[in-house]
Design a protein around this motif. Structure first.
Motif, PDB file in Angstrom:
ATOM      1  N   LEU A 192       0.809  -1.215   0.000  1.00 39.39           N
ATOM      2  CA  LEU A 192       0.000   0.000   0.000  1.00 39.39           C
ATOM      3  C   LEU A 192       0.842   1.266   0.000  1.00 39.39           C
ATOM      4  CD1 LEU A 192      -2.903   1.032   0.027  1.00 39.39           C
ATOM      5  CD2 LEU A 192      -2.809   0.985   2.512  1.00 39.39           C
ATOM      6  N   ARG A 193       1.936   1.268   0.711  1.00 41.46           N
ATOM      7  CA  ARG A 193       2.792   2.454   0.761  1.00 41.46           C
ATOM      8  C   ARG A 193       3.276   2.834  -0.640  1.00 41.46           C
ATOM      9  NH1 ARG A 193       7.726   2.209   4.687  1.00 41.46           N
ATOM     10  NH2 ARG A 193       6.090   1.004   5.616  1.00 41.46           N
ATOM     11  N   TYR A 194       3.708   1.845  -1.405  1.00 37.74           N
ATOM     12  CA  TYR A 194       4.163   2.098  -2.771  1.00 37.74           C
ATOM     13  C   TYR A 194       2.995   2.437  -3.694  1.00 37.74           C
ATOM     14  CZ  TYR A 194       8.714   0.220  -1.459  1.00 37.74           C
ATOM     15  OH  TYR A 194       9.929   0.007  -0.874  1.00 37.74           O
ATOM     16  N   HIS A 195       1.908   1.678  -3.572  1.00 39.84           N
ATOM     17  CA  HIS A 195       0.751   1.874  -4.455  1.00 39.84           C
ATOM     18  C   HIS A 195       0.151   3.267  -4.320  1.00 39.84           C
ATOM     19  CE1 HIS A 195       0.029  -2.754  -4.110  1.00 39.84           C
ATOM     20  NE2 HIS A 195       1.121  -2.460  -4.780  1.00 39.84           N
ATOM     21  N   THR A 196       0.154   3.817  -3.100  1.00 40.86           N
ATOM     22  CA  THR A 196      -0.400   5.148  -2.895  1.00 40.86           C
ATOM     23  C   THR A 196       0.650   6.237  -3.109  1.00 40.86           C
ATOM     24  OG1 THR A 196      -0.017   4.996  -0.506  1.00 40.86           O
ATOM     25  CG2 THR A 196      -2.209   4.362  -1.318  1.00 40.86           C
ATOM     26  N   GLY A 197       1.909   5.908  -2.925  1.00 43.49           N
ATOM     27  CA  GLY A 197       2.978   6.876  -3.145  1.00 43.49           C
ATOM     28  C   GLY A 197       3.282   7.108  -4.617  1.00 43.49           C
ATOM     29  N   GLU A 198       3.058   6.082  -5.428  1.00 38.83           N
ATOM     30  CA  GLU A 198       3.316   6.162  -6.870  1.00 38.83           C
ATOM     31  C   GLU A 198       2.120   5.594  -7.637  1.00 38.83           C
ATOM     32  OE1 GLU A 198       7.139   4.414  -7.908  1.00 38.83           O
ATOM     33  OE2 GLU A 198       7.836   4.777  -5.859  1.00 38.83           O
ATOM     34  N   PRO A 199       0.942   6.211  -7.496  1.00 37.63           N
ATOM     35  CA  PRO A 199      -0.259   5.610  -8.072  1.00 37.63           C
ATOM     36  C   PRO A 199      -0.225   5.461  -9.592  1.00 37.63           C
ATOM     37  CG  PRO A 199      -0.730   7.825  -7.278  1.00 37.63           C
ATOM     38  CD  PRO A 199       0.648   7.469  -6.802  1.00 37.63           C
ATOM     39  N   ALA A 258     -13.201   0.310  -5.173  1.00 34.92           N
ATOM     40  CA  ALA A 258     -12.701   1.383  -6.038  1.00 34.92           C
ATOM     41  C   ALA A 258     -13.867   2.214  -6.554  1.00 34.92           C
ATOM     42  CB  ALA A 258     -11.926   0.799  -7.214  1.00 34.92           C
ATOM     43  N   ASP A 259     -13.664   3.494  -6.607  1.00 32.65           N
ATOM     44  CA  ASP A 259     -14.610   4.379  -7.284  1.00 32.65           C
ATOM     45  C   ASP A 259     -13.788   5.462  -7.969  1.00 32.65           C
ATOM     46  OD1 ASP A 259     -14.161   6.644  -5.528  1.00 32.65           O
ATOM     47  OD2 ASP A 259     -15.501   5.699  -4.084  1.00 32.65           O
ATOM     48  N   PHE A 260     -14.428   6.233  -8.797  1.00 35.72           N
ATOM     49  CA  PHE A 260     -13.692   7.224  -9.583  1.00 35.72           C
ATOM     50  C   PHE A 260     -13.090   8.331  -8.721  1.00 35.72           C
ATOM     51  CE2 PHE A 260     -16.472   5.373 -12.874  1.00 35.72           C
ATOM     52  CZ  PHE A 260     -15.473   4.963 -13.735  1.00 35.72           C
ATOM     53  N   HIS A 261     -13.572   8.490  -7.507  1.00 36.77           N
ATOM     54  CA  HIS A 261     -13.047   9.551  -6.644  1.00 36.77           C
ATOM     55  C   HIS A 261     -11.831   9.101  -5.844  1.00 36.77           C
ATOM     56  CE1 HIS A 261     -16.501  11.886  -7.752  1.00 36.77           C
ATOM     57  NE2 HIS A 261     -17.284  10.897  -7.383  1.00 36.77           N
ATOM     58  N   SER A 262     -11.773   7.817  -5.486  1.00 39.08           N
ATOM     59  CA  SER A 262     -10.669   7.372  -4.628  1.00 39.08           C
ATOM     60  C   SER A 262      -9.728   6.388  -5.297  1.00 39.08           C
ATOM     61  CB  SER A 262     -11.233   6.744  -3.352  1.00 39.08           C
ATOM     62  OG  SER A 262     -11.948   5.560  -3.666  1.00 39.08           O
ATOM     63  N   ALA A 263     -10.092   5.807  -6.422  1.00 35.79           N
ATOM     64  CA  ALA A 263      -9.258   4.770  -7.049  1.00 35.79           C
ATOM     65  C   ALA A 263      -7.878   5.290  -7.417  1.00 35.79           C
ATOM     66  CB  ALA A 263      -9.955   4.198  -8.286  1.00 35.79           C
ATOM     67  N   GLY A 264      -7.777   6.567  -7.775  1.00 37.35           N
ATOM     68  CA  GLY A 264      -6.496   7.131  -8.152  1.00 37.35           C
ATOM     69  C   GLY A 264      -5.519   7.251  -7.005  1.00 37.35           C
ATOM     70  N   GLN A 265      -5.994   7.051  -5.787  1.00 30.92           N
ATOM     71  CA  GLN A 265      -5.115   7.094  -4.626  1.00 30.92           C
ATOM     72  C   GLN A 265      -4.255   5.844  -4.533  1.00 30.92           C
ATOM     73  OE1 GLN A 265      -7.520   7.821  -1.181  1.00 30.92           O
ATOM     74  NE2 GLN A 265      -8.428   9.645  -2.052  1.00 30.92           N
ATOM     75  N   ASP A 266      -4.747   4.724  -5.007  1.00 28.81           N
ATOM     76  CA  ASP A 266      -4.023   3.448  -4.966  1.00 28.81           C
ATOM     77  C   ASP A 266      -3.888   2.954  -6.401  1.00 28.81           C
ATOM     78  OD1 ASP A 266      -3.379   0.667  -4.897  1.00 28.81           O
ATOM     79  OD2 ASP A 266      -4.224   0.476  -2.903  1.00 28.81           O
TER      80      ASP A 266
END
Length: 183
Positions: free
Chosen positions: A63-70, A107-115
């Protein structure tokens, strides 16, 4: 029947390859060391004799990588899969099984880009739906797995996925356990 396994060097891919070989299946292993799934020629080559595909390849850390480099993780999942599907459409493969994740449900269009990992899996599921519609002779199955862990997994709390990292954090905790996310 010849079965192609992409991500055969990964945690799930290694276990599946070994299990299918014990059952007498002929296996083609695709690993990062063997070739690049963003290379259309490589994809056509590994699909040439395959009847069935388990698409397990993915850009995944934690998660740290997925959210740090989405963007990096979204692109790392979508680009190879898109190129692979384009090659599969030109092949004789009869069935593709794609390993996704239950986290796509959230996932939704508002938060999916975070991960980026979640976003990549979400987009790939949309690509599967479009592919299935355009190429109905190729059977496509989607498997949404819950988190997977076990022997041979990475248990380093800094780089492991949620379950093995949490197991190690609990075993080392004195007063407090830090867990990723907002849960």
């Amino acid at each position: 029947m010849t079965t192609l396994i992409t991500g055969a060097g990964g945690f799930v891919g290694r276990a599946l390859s070994e299990a299918l070989e014990r059952r007498g299946r002929k296996i083609i292993r695709s690993t990062r060391a063997a070739g690049d799934l963003t290379d259309p020629r490589y994809c056509l080559k590994i699909l040439k004799t395959a009847d069935m595909v388990y698409y397990l390849a993915g850009a995944k850390k934690n998660l740290r990588y997925h959210t740090g480099e989405p963007f990096t993780f979204a692109a790392g999942n979508v680009q190879p899969f898109l190129i692979f599907l384009q090659a599969a459409a030109r092949s004789q493969v009869k069935k593709i099984i794609y390993l996704s994740s239950t986290i796509v449900d959230y996932a939704d269009f508002h938060s999916a880009g975070q991960d980026g990992y979640v976003l990549g899996k979400f987009i790939n599921e949309q690509l599967i739906a479009a592919f299935r519609r355009q190429f109905p002779k190729i059977g496509v199955k989607l498997v949404r797995s819950a988190p997977i862990y076990g022997p041979g997994d990475n248990f380093d709390p800094e780089t492991a996925n949620f379950i093995p990292a949490t197991v190690m954090k609990i075993s080392r905790a004195k007063d407090r356990i830090e867990v990723w996310g907002q849960g």
